[in-house]
Design a protein around this motif. Sequence first.
Motif, PDB file in Angstrom:
ATOM      1  N   ALA A  37      10.225 -43.312   6.061  1.00 47.15           N
ATOM      2  CA  ALA A  37       9.757 -42.092   6.522  1.00 47.15           C
ATOM      3  C   ALA A  37       8.702 -42.844   6.562  1.00 47.15           C
ATOM      4  CB  ALA A  37      10.684 -40.844   6.527  1.00 47.15           C
ATOM      5  N   CYS A  38       7.508 -42.333   4.990  1.00 44.67           N
ATOM      6  CA  CYS A  38       6.430 -42.569   5.440  1.00 44.67           C
ATOM      7  C   CYS A  38       6.200 -43.809   5.547  1.00 44.67           C
ATOM      8  CB  CYS A  38       6.074 -41.867   3.165  1.00 44.67           C
ATOM      9  SG  CYS A  38       6.343 -40.400   2.733  1.00 44.67           S
ATOM     10  N   ARG A  39       6.842 -44.777   5.725  1.00 41.77           N
ATOM     11  CA  ARG A  39       6.762 -46.160   6.152  1.00 41.77           C
ATOM     12  C   ARG A  39       6.298 -46.403   7.374  1.00 41.77           C
ATOM     13  NH1 ARG A  39      10.132 -49.566   1.850  1.00 41.77           N
ATOM     14  NH2 ARG A  39       8.670 -49.739  -0.136  1.00 41.77           N
ATOM     15  N   LYS A  40       7.449 -45.607   7.707  1.00 35.45           N
ATOM     16  CA  LYS A  40       7.337 -45.083   9.355  1.00 35.45           C
ATOM     17  C   LYS A  40       6.077 -44.422   9.707  1.00 35.45           C
ATOM     18  CE  LYS A  40      12.265 -45.011  10.224  1.00 35.45           C
ATOM     19  NZ  LYS A  40      13.394 -43.909  10.686  1.00 35.45           N
ATOM     20  N   ILE A  41       5.202 -43.378   8.986  1.00 30.79           N
ATOM     21  CA  ILE A  41       4.090 -42.573   9.542  1.00 30.79           C
ATOM     22  C   ILE A  41       2.667 -43.350   9.477  1.00 30.79           C
ATOM     23  CG2 ILE A  41       2.925 -40.468   9.074  1.00 30.79           C
ATOM     24  CD1 ILE A  41       5.092 -39.313   8.322  1.00 30.79           C
ATOM     25  N   LEU A  42       3.475 -43.861   7.802  1.00 33.90           N
ATOM     26  CA  LEU A  42       1.773 -45.033   8.317  1.00 33.90           C
ATOM     27  C   LEU A  42       1.892 -46.855   8.618  1.00 33.90           C
ATOM     28  CD1 LEU A  42       2.132 -45.355   4.250  1.00 33.90           C
ATOM     29  CD2 LEU A  42       0.567 -44.249   4.981  1.00 33.90           C
ATOM     30  N   ALA A  43       2.691 -46.721   9.228  1.00 33.80           N
ATOM     31  CA  ALA A  43       2.740 -47.756  10.096  1.00 33.80           C
ATOM     32  C   ALA A  43       1.943 -47.302  11.591  1.00 33.80           C
ATOM     33  CB  ALA A  43       3.996 -48.338  10.246  1.00 33.80           C
ATOM     34  N   ARG A  44       2.668 -46.167  12.144  1.00 30.11           N
ATOM     35  CA  ARG A  44       2.285 -45.659  13.268  1.00 30.11           C
ATOM     36  C   ARG A  44       0.585 -45.149  13.160  1.00 30.11           C
ATOM     37  NH1 ARG A  44       6.392 -41.106  13.815  1.00 30.11           N
ATOM     38  NH2 ARG A  44       8.242 -42.156  13.764  1.00 30.11           N
ATOM     39  N   ILE A  45      -0.241 -44.545  12.147  1.00 33.12           N
ATOM     40  CA  ILE A  45      -1.434 -44.671  11.903  1.00 33.12           C
ATOM     41  C   ILE A  45      -1.928 -45.233  11.120  1.00 33.12           C
ATOM     42  CG2 ILE A  45      -0.942 -41.993  11.578  1.00 33.12           C
ATOM     43  CD1 ILE A  45      -1.454 -42.579   8.494  1.00 33.12           C
ATOM     44  N   GLN A  46      -1.794 -46.827  11.232  1.00 33.69           N
ATOM     45  CA  GLN A  46      -3.117 -47.762  10.296  1.00 33.69           C
ATOM     46  C   GLN A  46      -3.493 -48.591  11.958  1.00 33.69           C
ATOM     47  OE1 GLN A  46      -0.322 -51.250  10.013  1.00 33.69           O
ATOM     48  NE2 GLN A  46      -1.992 -52.246   9.455  1.00 33.69           N
ATOM     49  N   PRO A  47      -3.719 -48.351  13.404  1.00 32.21           N
ATOM     50  CA  PRO A  47      -4.414 -48.458  13.634  1.00 32.21           C
ATOM     51  C   PRO A  47      -5.519 -47.907  14.269  1.00 32.21           C
ATOM     52  CG  PRO A  47      -2.409 -48.608  14.559  1.00 32.21           C
ATOM     53  CD  PRO A  47      -2.220 -48.422  14.058  1.00 32.21           C
ATOM     54  N   VAL A  48      -5.183 -46.243  13.540  1.00 25.63           N
ATOM     55  CA  VAL A  48      -5.876 -44.852  13.808  1.00 25.63           C
ATOM     56  C   VAL A  48      -7.367 -45.446  12.589  1.00 25.63           C
ATOM     57  CG1 VAL A  48      -6.557 -42.106  13.550  1.00 25.63           C
ATOM     58  CG2 VAL A  48      -4.881 -43.061  14.784  1.00 25.63           C
ATOM     59  N   GLN A  49      -6.226 -45.427  10.920  1.00 21.41           N
ATOM     60  CA  GLN A  49      -7.243 -45.811  10.075  1.00 21.41           C
ATOM     61  C   GLN A  49      -7.688 -47.186  10.230  1.00 21.41           C
ATOM     62  OE1 GLN A  49      -6.843 -44.606   6.738  1.00 21.41           O
ATOM     63  NE2 GLN A  49      -8.943 -45.289   6.883  1.00 21.41           N
ATOM     64  N   ALA A  62      -5.234 -38.249  10.493  1.00 25.99           N
ATOM     65  CA  ALA A  62      -4.301 -36.624  11.015  1.00 25.99           C
ATOM     66  C   ALA A  62      -5.210 -36.321  12.733  1.00 25.99           C
ATOM     67  CB  ALA A  62      -4.112 -35.973   9.478  1.00 25.99           C
ATOM     68  N   SER A  63      -6.404 -36.102  11.970  1.00 29.51           N
ATOM     69  CA  SER A  63      -6.541 -35.401  13.446  1.00 29.51           C
ATOM     70  C   SER A  63      -6.357 -36.112  14.429  1.00 29.51           C
ATOM     71  CB  SER A  63      -7.859 -34.307  13.047  1.00 29.51           C
ATOM     72  OG  SER A  63      -8.320 -34.135  14.178  1.00 29.51           O
ATOM     73  N   THR A  64      -7.086 -37.427  14.696  1.00 32.37           N
ATOM     74  CA  THR A  64      -7.617 -38.560  15.887  1.00 32.37           C
ATOM     75  C   THR A  64      -6.188 -38.676  15.904  1.00 32.37           C
ATOM     76  OG1 THR A  64      -9.440 -38.965  14.115  1.00 32.37           O
ATOM     77  CG2 THR A  64      -8.348 -40.432  15.976  1.00 32.37           C
ATOM     78  N   ALA A  65      -5.140 -38.965  14.986  1.00 35.39           N
ATOM     79  CA  ALA A  65      -3.663 -39.465  15.244  1.00 35.39           C
ATOM     80  C   ALA A  65      -2.977 -38.210  15.816  1.00 35.39           C
ATOM     81  CB  ALA A  65      -3.117 -39.861  13.765  1.00 35.39           C
ATOM     82  N   TRP A  66      -3.068 -37.129  15.579  1.00 37.70           N
ATOM     83  CA  TRP A  66      -2.202 -36.126  17.009  1.00 37.70           C
ATOM     84  C   TRP A  66      -3.540 -36.250  17.756  1.00 37.70           C
ATOM     85  CZ3 TRP A  66       0.620 -32.896  16.720  1.00 37.70           C
ATOM     86  CH2 TRP A  66       0.686 -31.543  17.292  1.00 37.70           C
ATOM     87  N   LEU A  72       3.252 -38.110  14.173  1.00 35.70           N
ATOM     88  CA  LEU A  72       3.218 -37.715  12.395  1.00 35.70           C
ATOM     89  C   LEU A  72       3.771 -37.152  11.807  1.00 35.70           C
ATOM     90  CD1 LEU A  72      -0.766 -36.195  12.392  1.00 35.70           C
ATOM     91  CD2 LEU A  72       0.245 -38.450  12.940  1.00 35.70           C
ATOM     92  N   SER A  73       5.467 -37.094  12.547  1.00 32.80           N
ATOM     93  CA  SER A  73       6.521 -36.735  11.676  1.00 32.80           C
ATOM     94  C   SER A  73       7.772 -38.078  11.753  1.00 32.80           C
ATOM     95  CB  SER A  73       7.331 -35.099  11.775  1.00 32.80           C
ATOM     96  OG  SER A  73       7.588 -35.393  13.737  1.00 32.80           O
ATOM     97  N   ALA A  74       8.829 -38.527  10.960  1.00 37.41           N
ATOM     98  CA  ALA A  74       9.620 -38.945  10.455  1.00 37.41           C
ATOM     99  C   ALA A  74      10.686 -38.699   9.743  1.00 37.41           C
ATOM    100  CB  ALA A  74       8.959 -40.448  10.292  1.00 37.41           C
ATOM    101  N   HIS A  75      11.796 -39.502  10.147  1.00 40.15           N
ATOM    102  CA  HIS A  75      13.324 -38.728   9.533  1.00 40.15           C
ATOM    103  C   HIS A  75      13.569 -40.443   9.216  1.00 40.15           C
ATOM    104  CE1 HIS A  75      14.268 -35.056  11.683  1.00 40.15           C
ATOM    105  NE2 HIS A  75      13.244 -35.712  11.956  1.00 40.15           N
ATOM    106  N   GLY A  76      13.422 -40.119   7.332  1.00 40.98           N
ATOM    107  CA  GLY A  76      13.884 -41.560   7.127  1.00 40.98           C
ATOM    108  C   GLY A  76      15.480 -41.630   6.412  1.00 40.98           C
ATOM    109  N   PHE A  77      16.483 -42.485   6.825  1.00 43.22           N
ATOM    110  CA  PHE A  77      17.457 -42.693   6.460  1.00 43.22           C
ATOM    111  C   PHE A  77      18.261 -43.671   4.815  1.00 43.22           C
ATOM    112  CE2 PHE A  77      17.217 -41.350  10.047  1.00 43.22           C
ATOM    113  CZ  PHE A  77      18.211 -40.044  10.084  1.00 43.22           C
ATOM    114  N   PHE A  78      19.460 -43.496   4.256  1.00 45.04           N
ATOM    115  CA  PHE A  78      19.632 -44.245   2.767  1.00 45.04           C
ATOM    116  C   PHE A  78      20.755 -44.313   2.789  1.00 45.04           C
ATOM    117  CE2 PHE A  78      19.231 -46.241  -0.732  1.00 45.04           C
ATOM    118  CZ  PHE A  78      19.089 -46.877  -1.281  1.00 45.04           C
ATOM    119  N   ALA A  79      21.694 -45.512   2.380  1.00 47.05           N
ATOM    120  CA  ALA A  79      22.686 -44.885   1.703  1.00 47.05           C
ATOM    121  C   ALA A  79      23.351 -46.382   0.599  1.00 47.05           C
ATOM    122  CB  ALA A  79      23.375 -44.998   2.748  1.00 47.05           C
ATOM    123  N   LEU A  80      23.663 -46.168  -0.120  1.00 49.63           N
ATOM    124  CA  LEU A  80      24.123 -47.241  -1.143  1.00 49.63           C
ATOM    125  C   LEU A  80      24.981 -47.587  -0.925  1.00 49.63           C
ATOM    126  CD1 LEU A  80      23.103 -45.128  -5.282  1.00 49.63           C
ATOM    127  CD2 LEU A  80      21.821 -47.048  -3.476  1.00 49.63           C
TER     128      LEU A  80
END
Length: 98
Positions: A37-49, A62-66, A72-80
């Motif tokens: 989920a963090c990687r998804k958010i970082l990818a979205r805000i990279q152009p702003v950064q 965060a304010s600029t991205a908003w 600025l929210s994301a869901h992550g999924f993982f299964a072994l």
Amino acid sequence: PVENVYVNDTSSDKVANTMPTAASMSTDMYGMATLEACRKILARIQPVQEKLGPDASLAKVASTAWFERIDLSAHGFFALDNDRCGFDWVKSKPDDFP
């Protein structure tokens, strides 16, 4: 700074289909889902950064991205996979197993 990051408690009124935890297995899975989920958010805000520059604060990014309507929210999924989870799905269970 980490103190500028808000992490909410897991609860089914905030995140649908949450599962109860069970020792380190769930910690590993939820940790990897959080990382995804963090990687998804970082990818979205990279152009702003990149636009604001390396000295921009997290609050400014965060304010600029908003205001640019970037989610600025994301869901992550993982299964072994079965090879890594350590359970023997074929082995018989004892008669007194719950």
